[in-house]
Design an enzyme around this catalytic site. Structure first.
Site, short mmCIF file in Angstrom:
data_model
loop_
_atom_site.label_atom_id
_atom_site.label_comp_id
_atom_site.label_asym_id
_atom_site.label_seq_id
_atom_site.Cartn_x
_atom_site.Cartn_y
_atom_site.Cartn_z
N LYS A 96 48.89 41.90 35.44
CA LYS A 96 48.38 40.62 35.92
C LYS A 96 49.19 39.40 35.46
CE LYS A 96 44.15 41.62 37.93
NZ LYS A 96 44.15 43.06 37.94
N GLU A 118 39.71 32.45 39.92
CA GLU A 118 38.51 33.27 39.96
C GLU A 118 38.80 34.57 39.22
OE1 GLU A 118 40.86 33.66 42.16
OE2 GLU A 118 40.96 35.86 42.15
N SER A 389 49.24 50.59 35.75
CA SER A 389 49.11 49.14 35.91
C SER A 389 48.52 48.44 34.70
CB SER A 389 48.27 48.83 37.15
OG SER A 389 47.03 49.52 37.11
C1 LIG Z 1 43.27 43.98 38.57
C2 LIG Z 1 43.86 45.31 38.31
C3 LIG Z 1 44.18 46.21 39.35
C4 LIG Z 1 43.86 45.91 40.78
O1 LIG Z 1 44.47 44.79 41.31
P1 LIG Z 1 45.70 44.91 42.29
O2 LIG Z 1 45.88 43.55 42.82
O3 LIG Z 1 45.32 45.91 43.36
O4 LIG Z 1 46.85 45.40 41.51
C5 LIG Z 1 44.78 47.40 39.03
N1 LIG Z 1 45.04 47.75 37.76
C6 LIG Z 1 44.74 46.93 36.71
C7 LIG Z 1 45.04 47.37 35.34
C8 LIG Z 1 44.14 45.69 36.97
O5 LIG Z 1 43.83 44.88 35.93
#
Ligand SMILES: *Cc1c(COP(=O)(O)O)cnc(C)c1O
Length: 420
Positions: A96, A118, A389
């Site tokens: 993020k 948000e 992610s």
């Molecule tokens: C917010 C988040 C997501 C989902 O958001 P995307 O915009 O689809 O990437 C995925 N993995 C993590 C660790 C997140 O914090």
């Protein structure tokens, strides 16, 4: 943002095939156009060295580049090469920050004095609050009342970084209402304020802007895999909520047509929509959604036959969104990206597997990508890159609860509560 107010569909820069556009109220149009101008000058043309400063800060403050790591036990288990792109190691614990820091810095270059955003699960709010503190910008985060109650640690993290949390009590008190409230704020404060959208969603130029800030994931991974494995991968796998880590991981690989791209959505407990209740027990927008307008863009949505947006669900709060980025919807329509989904239980197993086998506790969102690799590894080729992610510290409580509820010790390869 209310739907269908206006867009300029002749503007091909604003669309991806039939998706995207800018369906925004009149009051927001000046802000959107100002942002588009700033995007072109600072991001695309590196005016005043914007991108240089962004990259420098992402290195020193964010910890880039993140490693691409060979997962030895998973590689052995699946009898192929599995590499993990470690966005969980980025500052804040998820991808993020790539976007949040990019947008807050852009706001500074634009001469804005205040940041709003948000947040649903609180991850984007946290990243934005961190970026705002780092760049000395006052920051307010809109968050649904329900989410405030179930995401306490992130509410504290946001406040620790000096940002204010504004509770949104409308409707179900979750992400959708928080977005509406942030749009309302922005419509009356556009002169001084920038709205940091949290994924590759919203009106043009947000989907491109966010994608470009996140595309560092795939750019790095592409170089790293060539250096470490000697060639491009056969497939890249990433989880998709709004789609920002997916687009970030995929973007550099889109021209490499031999590389298969898999967007793994949250299958929840079932892929069916309950029309009577207006509920989808999943967030599998790309796999099951239909076309419509949400939050300023034409995209795929989880909606009822009459166009009412349904309440989505996933065990992972970060994937729990009824829309998806328009570019990702387009890449699916043109068969460049394959949408797949795994259910809550498969994701939970993926969570435990990576933790036990590799010593990496992944976010529940990322666990969906890992769950898919378990299910489909035979179709993924000999060399696979999986985007991790984020890290899973935020999810421990949910995981313990859900694991117990499902009696997951019974699952084949996952011994959850053994104490040997
Ligand atoms: C917010 C988040 C997501 C989902 O958001 P995307 O915009 O689809 O990437 C995925 N993995 C993590 C660790 C997140 O914090």
């Amino acid at each position: 943002m209310s739907t269908g107010d206006q867009t300029d569909r002749r503007d091909s820069e604003a669309t991806f095939g039939e998706y995207g556009g800018r369906y925004v109220p009149e009051a927001l149009m000046p802000a959107i156009l100002e942002l588009e101008d700033a995007y072109e000058r600072y991001v695309l043309e590196n005016e005043d060295g914007f991108m240089d400063e962004f990259r420098e800060r992402m290195r020193e403050f964010g910890g880039r580049p993140t490693p691409l790591q060979r997962a030895d036990r998973l590689s052995e288990r699946y009898d192929r090469e599995i590499y993990l792109k470690r966005e969980d190691l980025l500052h804040g614990g998820a991808h993020k920050l790539n976007n949040a820091l990019g947008q807050v810095l852009l706001a500074k270059y634009m001469g804005k004095e205040r940041i709003i955003a948000e947040t649903g699960a609180g991850q984007h709010g946290t990243a934005t609050a961190m970026a705002a503190a780092h760049l000395e910008m006052p920051c307010e985060i809109y968050m649904g009342r329900t989410d405030i109650n179930r995401q306490r640690p992130n509410v504290y993290r946001i406040r620790m970084n000096g940002a204010e949390v504004n509770s949104v009590t409308a409707g179900s008190g979750t992400l959708k209402e928080a977005i509406n409230e942030t749009m309302r704020d922005w419509a009356t404060t556009v002169e001084t304020t920038h709205y940091v959208i949290g994924s590759v969603v919203g009106p043009h130029p947000f989907p491109k802007l966010v994608r470009d800030f996140q595309s560092v994931i795939g750019k790095e991974a592409r170089e790293q895999v060539r250096e470490q494995a000697g060639r491009l991968p056969d497939s890249v796998v990433a989880c998709a909520g709004g789609g920002s880590n997916t687009m970030g991981a995929f973007h550099a690989f889109v021209p490499d047509t031999d590389v298969d791209l898999y967007a793994v959505e949250a299958g929840g407990s079932s892929l069916e929509i309950d029309e009577a209740e207006g509920l989808a027990p999943n967030s599998a927008t790309l796999s099951t959604g239909t076309d419509g307008v949400l939050h300023g863009a034409m995209t795929k949505l989880l909606q009822q036959r009459d166009g009412q947006i349904v309440e989505s669900h996933s065990v992972s709060a970060g994937l729990d969104y009824a829309g998806v980025g328009p570019e990702l919807a387009h890449l699916v329509d043109t068969d460049r990206v394959t949408p797949v989904s795994v259910d809550d239980e498969t994701a939970l197993e993926g969570f435990h597997r990576l933790s036990r086998l590799e010593g990496i506790i992944p976010a529940l969102e990322s666990s969906h990508a890992l769950g898919y690799v378990e299910e489909a590894h035979e179709d993924l080729g000999e060399l696979v890159v999986v985007n991790v992610s984020g890290r899973g510290d935020k999810d421990l409580e949910t995981v313990l609860e859900e694991t117990e509820k499902r009696d997951l010790e019974a699952a084949p390869d996952v011994e959850v509560f053994t104490s040997e």
